[in-house]
Design a protein around this motif. Structure first.
Motif, PDB file in Angstrom:
ATOM      1  N   THR A 189      -0.114   8.993  11.343  1.00 13.70           N
ATOM      2  CA  THR A 189      -1.503   9.267  11.705  1.00 13.70           C
ATOM      3  C   THR A 189      -2.030   8.019  12.381  1.00 13.70           C
ATOM      4  OG1 THR A 189      -1.724  10.610   9.713  1.00 13.70           O
ATOM      5  CG2 THR A 189      -3.770   9.930  10.795  1.00 13.70           C
ATOM      6  N   LYS A 190      -2.355   8.135  13.663  1.00 10.27           N
ATOM      7  CA  LYS A 190      -2.789   6.915  14.336  1.00 10.27           C
ATOM      8  C   LYS A 190      -4.182   6.503  13.857  1.00 10.27           C
ATOM      9  CE  LYS A 190      -4.337   9.077  18.557  1.00 10.27           C
ATOM     10  NZ  LYS A 190      -4.724   8.897  19.896  1.00 10.27           N
ATOM     11  N   LEU A 191      -4.457   5.234  14.048  1.00 10.97           N
ATOM     12  CA  LEU A 191      -5.714   4.671  13.546  1.00 10.97           C
ATOM     13  C   LEU A 191      -6.918   5.552  13.863  1.00 10.97           C
ATOM     14  CD1 LEU A 191      -7.419   2.290  12.370  1.00 10.97           C
ATOM     15  CD2 LEU A 191      -7.439   1.336  14.672  1.00 10.97           C
ATOM     16  N   GLN A 192      -6.989   6.029  15.101  1.00  7.74           N
ATOM     17  CA  GLN A 192      -8.159   6.806  15.538  1.00  7.74           C
ATOM     18  C   GLN A 192      -8.341   8.107  14.753  1.00  7.74           C
ATOM     19  OE1 GLN A 192      -6.145   5.133  17.504  1.00  7.74           O
ATOM     20  NE2 GLN A 192      -7.389   3.953  18.930  1.00  7.74           N
ATOM     21  N   ASP A 193      -7.286   8.570  14.081  1.00 11.14           N
ATOM     22  CA  ASP A 193      -7.391   9.808  13.314  1.00 11.14           C
ATOM     23  C   ASP A 193      -7.560   9.567  11.813  1.00 11.14           C
ATOM     24  OD1 ASP A 193      -7.125  11.398  15.598  1.00 11.14           O
ATOM     25  OD2 ASP A 193      -4.936  11.253  15.529  1.00 11.14           O
ATOM     26  N   THR A 194      -7.703   8.315  11.427  1.00  6.91           N
ATOM     27  CA  THR A 194      -7.879   8.035   9.996  1.00  6.91           C
ATOM     28  C   THR A 194      -9.359   8.110   9.621  1.00  6.91           C
ATOM     29  OG1 THR A 194      -8.086   5.643  10.337  1.00  6.91           O
ATOM     30  CG2 THR A 194      -5.860   6.479   9.934  1.00  6.91           C
ATOM     31  N   ASP A 239      -1.488   5.092   9.779  1.00  5.37           N
ATOM     32  CA  ASP A 239      -1.219   5.515   8.416  1.00  5.37           C
ATOM     33  C   ASP A 239       0.052   6.363   8.480  1.00  5.37           C
ATOM     34  OD1 ASP A 239      -1.663   5.762   5.738  1.00  5.37           O
ATOM     35  OD2 ASP A 239      -3.630   6.719   5.932  1.00  5.37           O
ATOM     36  N   VAL A 240       1.050   6.001   7.704  1.00  6.19           N
ATOM     37  CA  VAL A 240       2.318   6.719   7.792  1.00  6.19           C
ATOM     38  C   VAL A 240       2.659   7.339   6.447  1.00  6.19           C
ATOM     39  CG1 VAL A 240       4.774   6.539   8.351  1.00  6.19           C
ATOM     40  CG2 VAL A 240       3.125   5.144   9.597  1.00  6.19           C
ATOM     41  N   ASN A 241       2.964   8.620   6.465  1.00  6.66           N
ATOM     42  CA  ASN A 241       3.478   9.265   5.265  1.00  6.66           C
ATOM     43  C   ASN A 241       4.964   8.954   5.218  1.00  6.66           C
ATOM     44  OD1 ASN A 241       4.715  11.105   3.501  1.00  6.66           O
ATOM     45  ND2 ASN A 241       3.033  12.571   3.720  1.00  6.66           N
ATOM     46  N   THR A 242       5.355   8.097   4.326  1.00  7.38           N
ATOM     47  CA  THR A 242       6.749   7.628   4.320  1.00  7.38           C
ATOM     48  C   THR A 242       7.720   8.709   3.841  1.00  7.38           C
ATOM     49  OG1 THR A 242       6.091   6.461   2.314  1.00  7.38           O
ATOM     50  CG2 THR A 242       6.453   5.128   4.268  1.00  7.38           C
ATOM     51  N   THR A 243       7.198   9.767   3.244  1.00  5.64           N
ATOM     52  CA  THR A 243       8.078  10.871   2.842  1.00  5.64           C
ATOM     53  C   THR A 243       8.375  11.773   4.039  1.00  5.64           C
ATOM     54  OG1 THR A 243       6.936  10.848   0.721  1.00  5.64           O
ATOM     55  CG2 THR A 243       8.396  12.719   1.148  1.00  5.64           C
ATOM     56  N   SER A 244       7.336  12.200   4.721  1.00  2.98           N
ATOM     57  CA  SER A 244       7.531  13.131   5.848  1.00  2.98           C
ATOM     58  C   SER A 244       7.746  12.400   7.170  1.00  2.98           C
ATOM     59  CB  SER A 244       6.312  14.027   5.978  1.00  2.98           C
ATOM     60  OG  SER A 244       5.176  13.235   6.314  1.00  2.98           O
ATOM     61  N   GLY A 245       7.385  11.124   7.210  1.00  3.56           N
ATOM     62  CA  GLY A 245       7.500  10.365   8.455  1.00  3.56           C
ATOM     63  C   GLY A 245       6.350  10.626   9.421  1.00  3.56           C
ATOM     64  N   VAL A 246       5.387  11.423   9.004  1.00  6.67           N
ATOM     65  CA  VAL A 246       4.264  11.743   9.893  1.00  6.67           C
ATOM     66  C   VAL A 246       3.367  10.512  10.076  1.00  6.67           C
ATOM     67  CG1 VAL A 246       2.153  13.133  10.141  1.00  6.67           C
ATOM     68  CG2 VAL A 246       4.279  14.210   9.357  1.00  6.67           C
ATOM     69  N   GLU A 258       4.542   1.028  12.178  1.00 10.67           N
ATOM     70  CA  GLU A 258       3.260   1.423  12.794  1.00 10.67           C
ATOM     71  C   GLU A 258       2.055   0.783  12.116  1.00 10.67           C
ATOM     72  OE1 GLU A 258       5.637   3.530  11.850  1.00 10.67           O
ATOM     73  OE2 GLU A 258       6.311   4.514  13.700  1.00 10.67           O
ATOM     74  N   THR A 259       2.277   0.126  10.987  1.00 12.30           N
ATOM     75  CA  THR A 259       1.188  -0.616  10.340  1.00 12.30           C
ATOM     76  C   THR A 259       0.675  -1.718  11.282  1.00 12.30           C
ATOM     77  OG1 THR A 259       0.540  -1.781   8.300  1.00 12.30           O
ATOM     78  CG2 THR A 259       2.746  -2.225   9.118  1.00 12.30           C
ATOM     79  N   ALA A 260       1.548  -2.135  12.215  1.00 15.79           N
ATOM     80  CA  ALA A 260       1.157  -3.140  13.215  1.00 15.79           C
ATOM     81  C   ALA A 260       0.023  -2.625  14.096  1.00 15.79           C
ATOM     82  CB  ALA A 260       2.348  -3.522  14.079  1.00 15.79           C
ATOM     83  N   TRP A 261      -0.103  -1.286  14.205  1.00 17.54           N
ATOM     84  CA  TRP A 261      -1.193  -0.659  14.964  1.00 17.54           C
ATOM     85  C   TRP A 261      -2.215  -0.050  14.019  1.00 17.54           C
ATOM     86  CZ3 TRP A 261       1.370   2.574  19.482  1.00 17.54           C
ATOM     87  CH2 TRP A 261       1.829   1.690  20.463  1.00 17.54           C
ATOM     88  N   TRP A 262      -2.107  -0.395  12.764  1.00 18.69           N
ATOM     89  CA  TRP A 262      -3.046   0.072  11.758  1.00 18.69           C
ATOM     90  C   TRP A 262      -2.951   1.588  11.568  1.00 18.69           C
ATOM     91  CZ3 TRP A 262      -7.551  -3.708  11.225  1.00 18.69           C
ATOM     92  CH2 TRP A 262      -8.130  -3.606   9.949  1.00 18.69           C
ATOM     93  N   ARG A 319       0.865  -1.195   0.000  1.00 17.99           N
ATOM     94  CA  ARG A 319       0.000   0.000   0.000  1.00 17.99           C
ATOM     95  C   ARG A 319       0.887   1.226   0.000  1.00 17.99           C
ATOM     96  NH1 ARG A 319      -2.343   3.513   3.730  1.00 17.99           N
ATOM     97  NH2 ARG A 319      -4.560   3.978   3.468  1.00 17.99           N
ATOM     98  N   ASP A 320       1.006   1.834  -1.159  1.00 17.58           N
ATOM     99  CA  ASP A 320       1.873   3.000  -1.284  1.00 17.58           C
ATOM    100  C   ASP A 320       1.076   4.241  -0.881  1.00 17.58           C
ATOM    101  OD1 ASP A 320       3.514   5.042  -1.990  1.00 17.58           O
ATOM    102  OD2 ASP A 320       3.750   4.456  -4.096  1.00 17.58           O
ATOM    103  N   PRO A 321       1.438   4.846   0.255  1.00 16.84           N
ATOM    104  CA  PRO A 321       0.643   5.987   0.727  1.00 16.84           C
ATOM    105  C   PRO A 321       0.709   7.188  -0.215  1.00 16.84           C
ATOM    106  CG  PRO A 321       2.587   5.657   2.124  1.00 16.84           C
ATOM    107  CD  PRO A 321       2.559   4.519   1.152  1.00 16.84           C
ATOM    108  N   ALA A 322       1.712   7.195  -1.090  1.00 15.28           N
ATOM    109  CA  ALA A 322       1.831   8.316  -2.028  1.00 15.28           C
ATOM    110  C   ALA A 322       0.985   8.086  -3.290  1.00 15.28           C
ATOM    111  CB  ALA A 322       3.292   8.524  -2.399  1.00 15.28           C
ATOM    112  N   ASP A 323       0.461   6.882  -3.438  1.00 18.03           N
ATOM    113  CA  ASP A 323      -0.334   6.591  -4.631  1.00 18.03           C
ATOM    114  C   ASP A 323      -1.516   5.693  -4.254  1.00 18.03           C
ATOM    115  OD1 ASP A 323      -1.305   6.223  -7.174  1.00 18.03           O
ATOM    116  OD2 ASP A 323       0.347   4.950  -7.863  1.00 18.03           O
ATOM    117  N   LEU A 324      -2.376   6.235  -3.441  1.00 22.31           N
ATOM    118  CA  LEU A 324      -3.512   5.438  -2.967  1.00 22.31           C
ATOM    119  C   LEU A 324      -4.518   5.147  -4.072  1.00 22.31           C
ATOM    120  CD1 LEU A 324      -4.085   6.919   0.614  1.00 22.31           C
ATOM    121  CD2 LEU A 324      -3.016   4.748  -0.011  1.00 22.31           C
ATOM    122  N   GLU A 325      -4.485   5.985  -5.094  1.00 23.41           N
ATOM    123  CA  GLU A 325      -5.415   5.764  -6.194  1.00 23.41           C
ATOM    124  C   GLU A 325      -5.129   4.428  -6.894  1.00 23.41           C
ATOM    125  OE1 GLU A 325      -6.683   8.324 -10.021  1.00 23.41           O
ATOM    126  OE2 GLU A 325      -6.041   9.474  -8.250  1.00 23.41           O
TER     127      GLU A 325
END
Ligand SMILES: *[C@@H]1O[C@H](CO)[C@@H](O)[C@H](O)[C@H]1NC(C)=O
Ligand SMILES: *[C@@H]1O[C@H](CO)[C@@H](O)[C@H](O)[C@H]1NC(C)=O
Ligand SMILES: *[C@@H]1O[C@H](CO)[C@@H](O)[C@H](O)[C@H]1NC(C)=O
Length: 334
Positions: free
Chosen positions: A247-252, A238-245, A232-236, A178-184
C-alpha cells in the motif's frame, strides 16, 4: 561613441566574470546500522561533498567520540535519548546555526526525520534519505560478521520479545520494528517509531508543524534491497508481509488524515520518491555527486534530476561493510 561601446561591452563582462558561487548550506550526515561517523565510507561521502562544494561545512553525526562506541550505539541504546543528545550536539555547532541540509543513510534517515519533528533547531531544510525505514521493519535479517558480538547480541534480542520494555529501551532496531500483522502491540509498546509516526490515537501537532517546514524530502529506495524488510519502507509504504501487497504512502490512513503533514508536503510538490538500482547501501559512482548537485546546491532549489545519465564509472561505494544480507532460515523466529 564611447558610451555605446561601454554599453556593448558590459554584458560581455558580466558573462566573463560571474559572481562567485554562493555557499551551500552545511551538510549533516547520519550513518546507518553497523557504521560509524569516522568510517572510510562516511569520510569519503564527506570528502565528495567538499569536492563538489569546496568551502562547505560537513558534520557526521556521532553518538560517542570513538568510532567503535559510535558503532555500538547504532545497535544498542535508547533512541529517544540518542536523538535528544543529537539535538543538543547540533544546536551547539556554530556553523549549523543558519540551518543545514541532511543526508540519512538507512536508519540514520528516519532518525534525522525524527530530529525535524522533535527539535529542528537549527532547522533542517532539505532531507534526503537512502533505504531508510520510515515505516519500520518487519524483520531483521542482517547477518553479523563472525566475532561481531554486539551485532549478534542484537540479533538474539530481536528474536525474543521485541515489544518488551527491556528490548524497546535497549535495542535500536527494535525501536523501529513494526509488525504489520500486530499493529496493536506496536502502537502500545513501540517506544520510538509509533510515536514519531503519530500512529497513536493522540497526535502530536508539533511533529506535523515541524515536518511541514521541510523544503524538500527525498526518499530513495534500493530496487534490489535484500537487507531491509520490506524494502518499500524506504518510501514509507505499508506492506502486508503475508500477502506481499504494498500500500503506497498516498493510500495509507496516516497520509489521508495527514497525521504528520506528509500529504501537505506532497501537495506542495516537496516529497520525492526515487529508486536506485542495487542492494542496500551500494551506491554507483556518480549517484551521490548528482544528489549533492541536485538537492544541496547553494541556490537551495531543486534542479532537474538527471541521474542516471551518460557514462559512469564502475566503482561502487559500499557503506556498513559489516552487514551482509542473508535471510535467516524460516524456522528461526525473529
Ligand atoms: C510533542 O512533541 C514534543 C517534542 O518532542 C514534546 O515536547 C511534547 O510534549 C509533545 N506533545 C504531546 C502532546 O505529546
Ligand atoms: C519544532 O518543534 C520544537 C518543539 O519541539 C519547536 O521548539 C521548534 O520551534 C519547532 N521548529 C520548527 C521549525 O517548527
Ligand atoms: C495480510 O494478508 C493476509 C493474507 O492475504 C490477510 O489474511 C491479512 O488480513 C492481511 N493483513 C492485514 C493487516 O491487512
Amino acid at each position: 561613441m564611447r558610451l555605446s561601446t561601454i554599453l556593448l561591452v558590459l554584458p560581455f563582462l558580466a558573462h566573463a566574470a560571474p559572481a562567485p558561487p554562493a555557499k551551500p548550506l552545511p551538510l549533516v550526515i547520519w550513518h546507518g546500522l553497523g557504521d560509524s561517523y569516522d568510517s572510510d565510507g562516511i569520510q569519503s561521502v564527506a570528502a565528495l561533498f567538499q569536492h563538489v562544494y569546496p568551502s562547505a561545512f560537513v558534520y557526521a553525526i556521532r553518538l560517542a567520540p570513538s568510532g567503535s562506541s559510535d558503532r555500538s550505539a547504532t545497535f544498542l541504546g535508547d533512541v529517544n535519548a540518542q536523538l535528544a543528545g543529537v539535538c543538543s550536539d547540533l544546536a551547539a555547532i556554530p556553523e549549523l546555526s543558519g540551518g543545514f541540509n541532511a543526508l540519512g543513510f538507512s536508519q540514520g534517515g528516519q532518525f534525522l526525520r525524527g530530529y525535524v519533528e522533535r527539535c529542528n533547531a537549527p532547522a533542517l531544510h532539505t532531507l534526503v534519505t537512502f533505504g531508510s525505514q520510515h515505516n519500520g521493519i518487519a524483520d531483521f535479517i542482517a547477518a553479523c560478521a563472525p566475532g561481531d558480538f554486539v551485532c549478534r547480541g542484537v540479533q538474539g534480542l530481536l528474536r525474543g520479545q521485541k515489544y518488551s520494555d527491556y528490548v524497546q529501551s535497549r535495542v535500536v532496531p527494535a525501536q523501529y520494528y513494526r509488525d504489520p500483522a500486530d499493529l496493536e502491540s506496536y502502537r502500545e509498546h513501540s517506544r520510538w517509531l509509533a510515536d514519531v509516526n503519530n500512529e497513536r490515537s493522540e497526535k502530536n501537532a508539533t511533529y506535523k508543524e515541524n515536518l511541514t517546514t521541510l523544503e524538500r524530502f527525498v526518499m530513495f529506495m534500493f530496487a534490489d534491497d535484500q537487507t531491509v524488510v520490506p524494502k518499500e519502507t524506504a518510501w514509507w509504504a505499508d506492506v502486508n508481509t503475508t500477502s506481499g501487497v504494498v500500500t503506497k504512502l498516498q493510500d495509507t490512513k496516516g497520509y489521508k488524515e495527514d497525521w504528520l503533514g506528509l500529504r501537505t508536503l506532497d501537495k506542495q510538490g516537496k516529497l520525492e520518491f526515487l529508486t536506485i538500482p542495487g542492494e542496500h547501501m551500494r551506491f554507483e559512482d556518480g549517484l551521490l555527486e548528482e544528489v549533492f548537485r541536485n538537492y544541496f546546491g547553494p541556490q537551495g532549489k531543486r534542479q532537474e534530476w538527471i541521474w542516471p545519465v551518460g557514462e559512469r564509472g564502475n566503482g561502487v561505494l559500499e557503506l556498513q561493510p559489516q552487514l551482509q544480507p542473508e535471510v535467516l532460515s524460516g524456522s528461526e523466529e525473529l
